[in-house]
Enzyme design. Sequence first.
Site, PDB file in Angstrom:
ATOM      1  CB  SER A  62      -0.843   0.060   1.282  1.00  0.00           C
ATOM      2  OG  SER A  62      -1.734  -0.988   1.335  1.00  0.00           O
ATOM      3  CG  HIS A  71      -1.859  -0.506  -4.518  1.00  0.00           C
ATOM      4  ND1 HIS A  71      -2.297   0.768  -4.229  1.00  0.00           N
ATOM      5  CD2 HIS A  71      -2.111  -1.240  -3.407  1.00  0.00           C
ATOM      6  CE1 HIS A  71      -2.777   0.798  -2.999  1.00  0.00           C
ATOM      7  NE2 HIS A  71      -2.675  -0.405  -2.482  1.00  0.00           N
ATOM      8  CD  GLU A 102      -2.629   3.501  -7.001  1.00  0.00           C
ATOM      9  OE1 GLU A 102      -3.120   4.629  -6.850  1.00  0.00           O
ATOM     10  OE2 GLU A 102      -1.985   2.936  -6.101  1.00  0.00           O
ATOM     11  CG  ASN A 115      -3.298   3.779  -0.199  1.00  0.00           C
ATOM     12  OD1 ASN A 115      -4.509   3.868  -0.055  1.00  0.00           O
ATOM     13  ND2 ASN A 115      -2.662   2.619  -0.246  1.00  0.00           N
TER      14      ASN A 115
HETATM   15  N1  CAA Z   1     -17.050  -9.751  -3.820  1.00  0.00           N
HETATM   16  C1  CAA Z   1     -17.673  -9.670  -5.019  1.00  0.00           C
HETATM   17  N2  CAA Z   1     -18.432  -8.630  -5.378  1.00  0.00           N
HETATM   18  C2  CAA Z   1     -18.589  -7.638  -4.493  1.00  0.00           C
HETATM   19  C3  CAA Z   1     -17.968  -7.648  -3.217  1.00  0.00           C
HETATM   20  C4  CAA Z   1     -17.168  -8.759  -2.902  1.00  0.00           C
HETATM   21  N3  CAA Z   1     -16.531  -8.864  -1.743  1.00  0.00           N
HETATM   22  N4  CAA Z   1     -18.286  -6.507  -2.563  1.00  0.00           N
HETATM   23  C5  CAA Z   1     -19.083  -5.804  -3.398  1.00  0.00           C
HETATM   24  N5  CAA Z   1     -19.264  -6.485  -4.548  1.00  0.00           N
HETATM   25  C6  CAA Z   1     -20.031  -6.046  -5.717  1.00  0.00           C
HETATM   26  C7  CAA Z   1     -21.522  -6.238  -5.529  1.00  0.00           C
HETATM   27  O1  CAA Z   1     -21.932  -7.543  -5.883  1.00  0.00           O
HETATM   28  C8  CAA Z   1     -22.074  -5.180  -6.481  1.00  0.00           C
HETATM   29  O2  CAA Z   1     -21.974  -5.597  -7.826  1.00  0.00           O
HETATM   30  P1  CAA Z   1     -22.978  -5.031  -8.987  1.00  0.00           P
HETATM   31  O3  CAA Z   1     -22.721  -3.560  -9.100  1.00  0.00           O
HETATM   32  O4  CAA Z   1     -22.567  -5.786 -10.213  1.00  0.00           O
HETATM   33  O5  CAA Z   1     -24.360  -5.337  -8.505  1.00  0.00           O
HETATM   34  C9  CAA Z   1     -21.093  -4.038  -6.310  1.00  0.00           C
HETATM   35  O6  CAA Z   1     -19.874  -4.638  -5.866  1.00  0.00           O
HETATM   36  C10 CAA Z   1     -21.577  -3.034  -5.282  1.00  0.00           C
HETATM   37  O7  CAA Z   1     -21.865  -3.717  -4.076  1.00  0.00           O
HETATM   38  P2  CAA Z   1     -23.208  -3.572  -3.219  1.00  0.00           P
HETATM   39  O8  CAA Z   1     -24.329  -3.093  -4.101  1.00  0.00           O
HETATM   40  O9  CAA Z   1     -23.432  -4.800  -2.416  1.00  0.00           O
HETATM   41  O10 CAA Z   1     -22.832  -2.527  -2.106  1.00  0.00           O
HETATM   42  P3  CAA Z   1     -22.357  -1.069  -2.258  1.00  0.00           P
HETATM   43  O11 CAA Z   1     -22.996  -0.372  -3.412  1.00  0.00           O
HETATM   44  O12 CAA Z   1     -22.513  -0.544  -0.891  1.00  0.00           O
HETATM   45  O13 CAA Z   1     -20.805  -1.225  -2.596  1.00  0.00           O
HETATM   46  C11 CAA Z   1     -18.546  -1.275  -1.998  1.00  0.00           C
HETATM   47  C12 CAA Z   1     -19.913  -1.891  -1.773  1.00  0.00           C
HETATM   48  C13 CAA Z   1     -18.118  -1.544  -3.459  1.00  0.00           C
HETATM   49  C14 CAA Z   1     -17.582  -1.949  -1.052  1.00  0.00           C
HETATM   50  C15 CAA Z   1     -18.667   0.276  -1.754  1.00  0.00           C
HETATM   51  O14 CAA Z   1     -19.176   0.491  -0.461  1.00  0.00           O
HETATM   52  C16 CAA Z   1     -17.351   0.989  -1.893  1.00  0.00           C
HETATM   53  O15 CAA Z   1     -16.911   1.311  -2.997  1.00  0.00           O
HETATM   54  N6  CAA Z   1     -16.696   1.280  -0.735  1.00  0.00           N
HETATM   55  C17 CAA Z   1     -15.419   1.989  -0.700  1.00  0.00           C
HETATM   56  C18 CAA Z   1     -14.331   0.988  -0.953  1.00  0.00           C
HETATM   57  C19 CAA Z   1     -12.999   1.659  -1.069  1.00  0.00           C
HETATM   58  O16 CAA Z   1     -12.833   2.866  -0.998  1.00  0.00           O
HETATM   59  N7  CAA Z   1     -11.974   0.816  -1.252  1.00  0.00           N
HETATM   60  C20 CAA Z   1     -10.611   1.268  -1.317  1.00  0.00           C
HETATM   61  C21 CAA Z   1      -9.988   1.071   0.023  1.00  0.00           C
HETATM   62  S1  CAA Z   1      -8.327   1.670   0.041  1.00  0.00           S
HETATM   63  C22 CAA Z   1      -7.456   0.426  -0.613  1.00  0.00           C
HETATM   64  O17 CAA Z   1      -7.931  -0.629  -0.937  1.00  0.00           O
HETATM   65  C23 CAA Z   1      -5.995   0.702  -0.810  1.00  0.00           C
HETATM   66  C24 CAA Z   1      -5.088   0.393   0.306  1.00  0.00           C
HETATM   67  O18 CAA Z   1      -3.917   0.143  -0.001  1.00  0.00           O
HETATM   68  C25 CAA Z   1      -5.456   0.458   1.723  1.00  0.00           C
HETATM   69  P1  NAD Z   2      -4.314  -9.397   5.905  1.00  0.00           P
HETATM   70  O1  NAD Z   2      -3.848  -9.177   7.298  1.00  0.00           O
HETATM   71  O2  NAD Z   2      -5.783  -9.569   5.629  1.00  0.00           O
HETATM   72  O3  NAD Z   2      -3.574 -10.678   5.280  1.00  0.00           O
HETATM   73  C1  NAD Z   2      -2.186 -10.854   5.259  1.00  0.00           C
HETATM   74  C2  NAD Z   2      -1.899 -12.349   5.052  1.00  0.00           C
HETATM   75  O4  NAD Z   2      -0.505 -12.501   4.814  1.00  0.00           O
HETATM   76  C3  NAD Z   2      -2.243 -13.204   6.286  1.00  0.00           C
HETATM   77  O5  NAD Z   2      -3.060 -14.294   5.872  1.00  0.00           O
HETATM   78  C4  NAD Z   2      -0.871 -13.696   6.777  1.00  0.00           C
HETATM   79  O6  NAD Z   2      -0.908 -14.991   7.340  1.00  0.00           O
HETATM   80  C5  NAD Z   2      -0.088 -13.692   5.460  1.00  0.00           C
HETATM   81  N1  NAD Z   2       1.373 -13.683   5.619  1.00  0.00           N
HETATM   82  C6  NAD Z   2       2.115 -12.978   6.516  1.00  0.00           C
HETATM   83  N2  NAD Z   2       3.439 -13.238   6.310  1.00  0.00           N
HETATM   84  C7  NAD Z   2       3.505 -14.123   5.258  1.00  0.00           C
HETATM   85  C8  NAD Z   2       4.580 -14.758   4.558  1.00  0.00           C
HETATM   86  N3  NAD Z   2       5.851 -14.546   4.893  1.00  0.00           N
HETATM   87  N4  NAD Z   2       4.274 -15.589   3.519  1.00  0.00           N
HETATM   88  C9  NAD Z   2       2.986 -15.811   3.144  1.00  0.00           C
HETATM   89  N5  NAD Z   2       1.936 -15.223   3.783  1.00  0.00           N
HETATM   90  C10 NAD Z   2       2.200 -14.399   4.816  1.00  0.00           C
HETATM   91  O7  NAD Z   2      -3.720  -8.178   5.045  1.00  0.00           O
HETATM   92  P2  NAD Z   2      -4.299  -7.489   3.720  1.00  0.00           P
HETATM   93  O8  NAD Z   2      -5.255  -6.428   4.103  1.00  0.00           O
HETATM   94  O9  NAD Z   2      -4.701  -8.554   2.761  1.00  0.00           O
HETATM   95  O10 NAD Z   2      -2.987  -6.740   3.197  1.00  0.00           O
HETATM   96  C11 NAD Z   2      -1.977  -7.426   2.502  1.00  0.00           C
HETATM   97  C12 NAD Z   2      -1.119  -6.442   1.736  1.00  0.00           C
HETATM   98  O11 NAD Z   2      -1.940  -5.708   0.821  1.00  0.00           O
HETATM   99  C13 NAD Z   2      -0.403  -5.397   2.590  1.00  0.00           C
HETATM  100  O12 NAD Z   2       0.816  -5.079   1.995  1.00  0.00           O
HETATM  101  C14 NAD Z   2      -1.370  -4.208   2.526  1.00  0.00           C
HETATM  102  O13 NAD Z   2      -0.741  -2.989   2.781  1.00  0.00           O
HETATM  103  C15 NAD Z   2      -1.829  -4.309   1.090  1.00  0.00           C
HETATM  104  N6  NAD Z   2      -3.137  -3.699   0.790  1.00  0.00           N
HETATM  105  C16 NAD Z   2      -4.151  -3.741   1.709  1.00  0.00           C
HETATM  106  C17 NAD Z   2      -5.381  -3.188   1.378  1.00  0.00           C
HETATM  107  C18 NAD Z   2      -6.535  -3.217   2.330  1.00  0.00           C
HETATM  108  O14 NAD Z   2      -7.521  -2.493   2.111  1.00  0.00           O
HETATM  109  N7  NAD Z   2      -6.520  -4.004   3.382  1.00  0.00           N
HETATM  110  C19 NAD Z   2      -5.576  -2.617   0.111  1.00  0.00           C
HETATM  111  C20 NAD Z   2      -4.509  -2.625  -0.816  1.00  0.00           C
HETATM  112  C21 NAD Z   2      -3.288  -3.156  -0.457  1.00  0.00           C
END
Ligand code: CAA
Ligand code: NAD
Length: 303
Positions: free
Chosen positions: A132, A155, A167, A205
Amino acid sequence: HLSTTPSAREGKIERLTVFGAGLMGAGIAQVGAQSGLKVVLSDVTDKALENGLNIIQKSLARVAKKKSPDDIEGFTSKILKNIETTTDAGKAVEQSDLVIEAIIESIKVKRDLFGFLDSKAKSDCIFATNTSSLSVTEIAESCSKERQEKFAGLHFFNPVPAMKLVEIIRTSQTSTSTYEALKEVTLRMNKSPVTCNDTPGFIVNRLLVPYLLESIRMVERGDATPEDIDTAMELGAGYPMGPFKLLDFVGLDTTSYISQGWRDKAEAGQISKELVQPIELLDKLVKEGKLGRKSGEGFYKVS
Ligand code: CAA
Ligand code: NAD
């Protein structure tokens, strides 16, 4: 950014290995299998692999309801046939064309894994990290010079089956053929790729995490409740989830690792220090094991 020594990649990517069967790894394995790739999913314990398969099964059932309502079982089992699991990391990459790592957000653990895999995988296998926020270049440097040309960030976003974006992060060493192969495979996965330099947080991010952290600071200051902030951002800014629902969804541990990692970058002047000041409330919840949805409680309790 173009490498002077592009590696030759003749064959299309057919075999994918995913490390980490958590939230992200399970989703990546699933979309890989749905796009027809042969997938190996690897984690350190059988329990973690079981957890990953559970996530995949639930998600596939959701997809099947829409795509194949008359044969949910048939649809799901056909895709599951494309996924094998193993705890043996070396075996997992033996035949792989592409490795995507989605394990814990720790530079040391990621470098250890890739350093080990470098000698186990085929010489033309592409390595990608789903980090991330960590430096893709620093992770890639755990591998040989040749492999660094075949190394990039890939990503995905949570929930992977639903979020269309990927990404692609090019380091100064990533070859053009590696980049093109990654672009092609993400399109096959029905995703929309964008490209970014290897900078902290890449595109999404870099903008999203400071907003999430500032929302926690608002609660710490007593400005508003998590519920009201969520309602405000959903109804006032059109976000599908307010910041606290999203924090619980992403995982508070992952958010905390990102902000800790960025503190080092802030020291090096790559990101502003104010954005990543430690937050007591976040640290406290993580210490208590309240990691969000995956542990049953974060800012909200899973009902
Ligand atoms: N598996 C399969 N399909 C899924 C799903 C899952 N786990 N979750 C949602 N969907 C699908 C649904 O089936 C639905 O599909 P259709 O449009 O074809 O009907 C669609 O996604 C929308 O879902 P819902 O109608 O059930 O619910 P919603 O409209 O509330 O959407 C959501 C759910 C897509 C999660 C929405 O709430 C959302 O976009 N949330 C924000 C998510 C976000 O910002 N993610 C980025 C996080 S940051 C990150 O990931 C980066 C990082 O490194 C931390
Ligand atoms: P998570 O905690 O759900 O899962 C991590 C998994 O990695 C666990 O099952 C753990 O047992 C496994 N693991 C740890 N060390 C390991 C090793 N040496 N070999 C094999 N498996 C190992 O975490 P997550 O949310 O899936 O995040 C995973 C990665 O993806 C991180 O780098 C995170 O920053 C990135 N990421 C997370 C998100 C998010 O929304 N959570 C979105 C994008 C990217």
